[in-house]
Scaffold this active site. Structure first.
Site, PDB file in Angstrom:
ATOM      1  N   ALA A   1       0.844  -1.198   0.000  1.00 19.72           N
ATOM      2  CA  ALA A   1       0.000   0.000   0.000  1.00 19.72           C
ATOM      3  C   ALA A   1       0.879   1.246   0.000  1.00 19.72           C
ATOM      4  CB  ALA A   1      -0.955  -0.011   1.191  1.00 19.72           C
ATOM      5  N   GLY A   2       1.880   1.245  -0.878  1.00 16.74           N
ATOM      6  CA  GLY A   2       2.717   2.430  -1.076  1.00 16.74           C
ATOM      7  C   GLY A   2       2.016   3.417  -1.982  1.00 16.74           C
TER       8      GLY A   2
ATOM      9  N   LYS B   1       9.168  -4.345 -11.453  1.00 14.00           N
ATOM     10  CA  LYS B   1      10.120  -4.531 -12.564  1.00 14.00           C
ATOM     11  C   LYS B   1      11.376  -5.265 -12.135  1.00 14.00           C
ATOM     12  CE  LYS B   1      10.691   0.385 -11.945  1.00 14.00           C
ATOM     13  NZ  LYS B   1       9.375   0.540 -11.306  1.00 14.00           N
TER      14      LYS B   1
ATOM     15  N   LYS C   1      13.632  -2.204 -16.995  1.00  8.33           N
ATOM     16  CA  LYS C   1      12.536  -2.036 -17.958  1.00  8.33           C
ATOM     17  C   LYS C   1      12.965  -2.513 -19.339  1.00  8.33           C
ATOM     18  CE  LYS C   1      10.604   1.775 -15.294  1.00  8.33           C
ATOM     19  NZ  LYS C   1      10.767   3.224 -15.024  1.00  8.33           N
TER      20      LYS C   1
END
Lengths: 432, 432
Positions: free
Chosen positions: A14-15, A106, A206
């Site tokens: 829950a950032g 990622k 990425k």
């Protein structure tokens, strides 16, 4: 209202992104049900500390520190914890139990992607990760689905918003690297430990994800050539401006073919881009990705590269798709079979270069330097000599396309030459 | 090679897109099988005339004039005939038989979309149409899937390559409208009957498709306000350049909210865009679409807007997705439930305007004209008066945001006023 089937959704983390996802799941229940054909019931939110402050206020009764129990019996598990462990174990547990997984992690995908996709394929579950690259910009789905019948040749773009913010401030407002970095920190563009962004790790993760998907092959972080922006100085930015260019941190994923052998080059480095190139006008924290495919030609995708609510949009898109799959029945569509194309070492890539040299202002110096380029087999395209402040001359040499290895051999000889006082910078020139 | 399940694919139409699709299906068999998990067997190609010349040579034995028989027993039917009938009947027949349909037929979807989606939902088949809008640029899938958890506010872009080519030539090379149109015809950008492109019908069809998808509501061609580029003169382009703008044919789909009532505005018209706006640098036959969503913020999608092989890439992406669905099992994911939000009449939209007037160069004229704007309740932002060749003055007035109805009432009064010799042009100013 139509009766919808209920799906149990577990949220891990829950950032800044997770709290926005929770908020949207709770406040857009009806719209999400209409889109997905299922009522998405947020069963709980696993956090490390239920009392930690959040970007968005969340119902206390949904918060739990027991992620394992929350995962059990869930139809969709959203992983937004970041980091490798315990995220990896939770994701594998979720997949093994048959849940679809949506993740924005990622680092996890760039290092353990193959393991996770295999686990999903074994049970016919799906792993979606639109949020892992370029926030809300749809790039994963276009690569996976829209271009599935095409052959992708090259991906080329700006995928890290923090470094783009810094380089943009240096270019447009003349800030020093340190000032721009401080501003990025103050505005929340950089984490307390900025290494991930500044040294190109985030962009490299990425790039590994995009290359794996585009070339249907296994690419991990170790296969990515990575250079960050910590060596980029105000002087280099100024030199770029004089040459009609701008410095951008680029991620490049490229299919190479030589003597009938195919290989993949995946690399992240700061490079020069002409001011008239569309990537030159990507300002602030935005991202933009070019995809070049054999039939489709060049395509560009542009938008915000970060932000809690923007990234939450990508997460929810994946959640709705996973829910639709649950309702429709059938197994999840796994990643395409993974080939193992070799990755090409950085020395084999072909591009153009800008070499800036401080040289003694004496007769014969230009001839010596030109000779070194000629001997090394690299053709010089442009030469610009200006007078420095202290009697020395500044020589800026632009090359035609050359192999990286040949260029770095020449740079080593330049550095050792008496004619050269200092190799001020070597930058690749991309975008042509 | 892995044994793949065979899927029977029927292709209807072998024009510039269809022949490329056939060619790719035949030459990329193995790659397509790997991507989709199914061997895509091209069972036949229905054409009007088997002897007609084609862009790509196709195996004679695959060509047939009997589309009905070809459709029977097919798993995937690709419709690239264009036009309403017999395309509509064939698509409905294919869906009724349980086949998935891939189409690039924008006219069909913009007029009979609801009927076709209903038919698909009834049997759990899917209709895909990425190729119908903006060729290879992935825009349908991002709207349908990636942004499914978000709320789209506005779509805004250049979706017709032929008119963009013409306007771009007029702007960048100073061609007259007639010269640019002739060049577009010579280069194959315009059909023998150019009305579909020039009068904005093609763009309006695409706008109707995008709006239906983005706002989950039923929008057909009749709901689209449409103006083409046939009134755009070299003089207007020149005037735009002087004002730092460029004229583009825009498609705009917008969610409006007034007094708690929601409505949709869908419109196509030539408009002024500032030169620093990204859409201003969309040159030639390219397309670019901005999508603004509540959480994701603004996104842009850019690429080739036409072309046989480019559009074929989009078709094949849809074919691979349909094949994956067949292999995975389960029913096709239909379009989201269609609401029926009202469409807003053009008079209710809010935008900025540029009004160019030829006026008598006499005292009091400016006061009279300014008075007409003030009385009509439209606030003037900029005024630029220059001397014409024949003693008259040219007055260019830029307004603040105003309601279209108020503006057109003022324009009617301007046209009737003794102070005004001619209303040279009225253009909307978009992109801010």
């Amino acid at each position: 209202m139509i009766e919808h089937r209920k799906l149990r959704v577990a949220l891990l983390g829950a950032g800044s992104v997770g709290s926005q996802v929770a908020n949207l799941l709770l406040t857009h229940r009806e719209e999400l049900a209409e889109r997905s054909g299922a009522e998405l019931e947020l069963a709980g939110i696993a956090v490390r500390d239920v009392d930690a402050p959040r970007d968005v206020e969340l119902p206390r009764e949904l918060l739990t520190t027991d992620a394992e129990s929350l995962i059990v019996g869930s139809d969709i598990v959203i992983e937004l914890m970041g980091g490798i462990e315990p995220a990896r174990s939770y994701v594998l547990a979720a997949l093994t139990s048959g849940a679809d997984v949506v993740t924005g992690n990622k680092a996890l995908l760039a290092t353990h992607g193959a393991e996770i996709f295999d686990a999903a394929d074994q049970v016919g579950a799906s792993v979606s990760y639109e949020a892992a690259v370029a926030a809300a910009i749809p790039i994963i789905r276009p690569l996976k689905d829209s271009l599935a019948g095409d052959r992708i040749q090259r991906i080329f773009g700006i995928v890290n918003g923090s470094t783009n913010f810094i380089l943009d401030k240096m270019d447009r407002e003349g800030l020093s690297a340190q000032e721009a970095q401080q501003l990025a920190t103050d505005l929340g563009y950089l984490e307390a430990d900025p290494t991930l962004d500044l040294e190109g790790y985030d962009a490299a993760q990425k790039a590994a994800i995009l290359a794996s998907l585009a070339f249907h092959t296994k690419i991990s972080m170790d296969d990515v050539h990575r250079e960050g922006i910590s060596n980029v100085t105000a002087e280099m930015i100024e030199g770029a401006r004089k040459a009609g260019s701008v410095v951008k941190l680029l991620a490049i994923c490229e299919r190479l073919e030589e003597d009938g052998e195919e290989s993949i080059s995946v690399r992240v480095y700061p490079a020069l881009i002409g001011r008239d190139h569309p990537l030159a006008s990507v300002h602030g924290g935005n991202n933009a990705v070019f995809v070049e495919a054999a039939a489709a030609g060049p395509l560009m995708f542009y938008g915000a590269g970060a932000g809690g609510v923007q990234t939450a949009s990508a997460v929810l898109g994946d959640v709705v798709s996973a829910a639709r799959r649950h309702i429709a029945g059938g197994v999840g569509v796994g990643e395409s079979p993974r080939m193992s194309l070799p990755t090409s070492p950085i020395g084999r890539i072909l591009t153009r270069y800008q070499v800036r040299l401080e040289v003694a202002d004496e007769p014969g110096v230009l001839a010596t330097i030109a000779g070194l380029f000629a001997d090394g087999g690299v053709s010089v395209a442009t030469v610009d000599q200006t007078q420095g402040d202290e009697g020395q001359a500044m020589l800026v040499i632009g090359t035609h396309r050359a192999r990286e290895q040949a260029l770095s051999d020449i740079v080593a000889r330049l550095a050792a030459s008496d004619a050269v006082e200092r190799v001020a910078s070597v930058l690749r020139m991309e975008g042509e």
